[in-house]
Design a protein around this motif. Structure first.
Motif, PDB file in Angstrom:
ATOM      1  N   THR A  63     -14.806  -6.749 -26.555  1.00 37.45           N
ATOM      2  CA  THR A  63     -13.224  -6.537 -25.800  1.00 37.45           C
ATOM      3  C   THR A  63     -12.545  -6.484 -26.899  1.00 37.45           C
ATOM      4  O   THR A  63     -12.396  -7.378 -27.997  1.00 37.45           O
ATOM      5  CB  THR A  63     -12.972  -7.551 -24.773  1.00 37.45           C
ATOM      6  OG1 THR A  63     -12.934  -8.838 -25.304  1.00 37.45           O
ATOM      7  CG2 THR A  63     -14.132  -7.681 -23.759  1.00 37.45           C
ATOM      8  N   ASP A  64     -11.331  -6.100 -26.657  1.00 37.55           N
ATOM      9  CA  ASP A  64     -10.043  -6.065 -27.419  1.00 37.55           C
ATOM     10  C   ASP A  64      -9.449  -7.389 -27.233  1.00 37.55           C
ATOM     11  O   ASP A  64      -9.173  -7.913 -26.078  1.00 37.55           O
ATOM     12  CB  ASP A  64      -9.009  -4.801 -27.017  1.00 37.55           C
ATOM     13  CG  ASP A  64      -7.890  -5.065 -28.008  1.00 37.55           C
ATOM     14  OD1 ASP A  64      -7.474  -4.039 -28.614  1.00 37.55           O
ATOM     15  OD2 ASP A  64      -7.125  -5.868 -28.005  1.00 37.55           O
ATOM     16  N   ALA A  65      -9.179  -8.267 -28.590  1.00 39.53           N
ATOM     17  CA  ALA A  65      -8.924  -9.725 -28.435  1.00 39.53           C
ATOM     18  C   ALA A  65      -7.641  -9.946 -27.831  1.00 39.53           C
ATOM     19  O   ALA A  65      -7.217 -10.708 -27.309  1.00 39.53           O
ATOM     20  CB  ALA A  65      -9.108 -10.474 -29.742  1.00 39.53           C
ATOM     21  N   ASP A  66      -6.469  -8.777 -28.115  1.00 43.42           N
ATOM     22  CA  ASP A  66      -5.133  -8.787 -27.534  1.00 43.42           C
ATOM     23  C   ASP A  66      -4.947  -8.341 -26.375  1.00 43.42           C
ATOM     24  O   ASP A  66      -4.468  -8.737 -25.338  1.00 43.42           O
ATOM     25  CB  ASP A  66      -4.304  -8.272 -28.561  1.00 43.42           C
ATOM     26  CG  ASP A  66      -4.411  -8.852 -30.106  1.00 43.42           C
ATOM     27  OD1 ASP A  66      -4.135 -10.106 -30.059  1.00 43.42           O
ATOM     28  OD2 ASP A  66      -4.882  -8.161 -30.991  1.00 43.42           O
ATOM     29  N   ILE A  67      -5.559  -7.096 -25.941  1.00 42.26           N
ATOM     30  CA  ILE A  67      -5.167  -6.402 -24.830  1.00 42.26           C
ATOM     31  C   ILE A  67      -6.348  -6.859 -23.509  1.00 42.26           C
ATOM     32  O   ILE A  67      -6.298  -6.707 -22.440  1.00 42.26           O
ATOM     33  CB  ILE A  67      -5.212  -4.962 -24.869  1.00 42.26           C
ATOM     34  CG1 ILE A  67      -4.005  -4.631 -25.907  1.00 42.26           C
ATOM     35  CG2 ILE A  67      -5.257  -4.282 -23.644  1.00 42.26           C
ATOM     36  CD1 ILE A  67      -4.145  -3.185 -26.496  1.00 42.26           C
TER      37      ILE A  67
END
Lengths: 167, 167
Positions: free
Chosen positions: A44-48
């Motif tokens: 997964t995208d760590a920010d979004i």
């Protein structure tokens, strides 16, 4: 001198799976690989927070990901170790790795270099299409594009390399 | 009269997989099941975005999830269809379903009934432990609890039912 650890082997930093309690509540990584020697990995995208891809790791890929902090997978289509981003430049830096209750699945939270894309078709996430729920049951279920444009043209990045999608 | 669709069968609303372009860029669901007849499913919390579990669906589970908007899986440990939450009350309502580029993985964004937990051990997410990166290579890789308390006691919810974790 290499310290003695009952649960380790010379070749890999994984503990043996001895009891359900140890696997579920213990503090040592004791991953379960399937009959093909693979463990699935959600990235997964760590920010979004959106899911970028679902990949697979063999022991070597998992070990290298842990050792380097860069995502490595086993490519099932090419049957080789795959450091994500070697061709495309879209390297995935691991912010956090998690393991699930029975230790047969990995979750990577990553930051992606370059454009931030992770999909060989050119979209940001491999999951660029939504599935229509509760549609007419007699028809093939419809898909809707959730991402509307590619972030790159695969021909520019991969040239004539074979497409990994298999029918 | 049931309409004719070249890509559908009488028993299921899935299209046949004919070309790479159709699978990657088409608008019909044409899922690929593995040799065991299963497709992996990443399930995330629709609001917070974290990964709750990685499950598996057979054709029937995927079809029921699409038809009902509630997550159904195939339980590999019990070898049966599994409507998530039937025992625990922790039903997963599907907010969005996505399919990946080569259509061999599903992503569900869900809202969970009750306490919001999805893990049989009692934690919110099955991925309640982080893996230590770049630790000493000669030791088993360490885990750290990312969730510090259980949301329920499994004995209260599942009684004497067999633990699904397999060594």
């Amino acid at each position: 001198m290499r310290p003695e650890h009952a649960d380790s082997t010379a070749s890999e930093p994984f503990a043996a799976r001895r009891t359900v309690e140890q696997v579920e509540e213990g503090l040592a990584l004791a991953p379960k690989f399937d009959v093909d020697g693979l463990i699935p990995c959600v990235t997964t995208d760590a920010d979004i927070g959106d899911v970028l891809m679902l990949g697979y790791m063999n022991r070597d890929a998992l070990q290298r990901t842990i050792a380097t902090g860069e995502a490595h997978y086993w490519s099932r289509s090419r049957q080789c170790l795959w450091r994500k981003g070697t061709t495309s430049g879209l390297v995935q830096k691991v912010v956090e790795m998690r393991i699930d209750d029975d230790q047969d699945a990995v979750w990577l939270r990553v930051r992606v270099a370059g454009s931030g894309a992770s999909c060989h078709v050119g979209y940001r996430s491999c999951f660029y299409r939504s599935v229509e729920l509760r549609g007419p049951p007699e028809e093939p279920t419809r898909l809707v594009f959730a991402e509307t444009r590619r972030t790159f043209d695969p021909k520019d990045v991969y040239g004539d390399a074979p497409n990994p999608t298999q029918l």
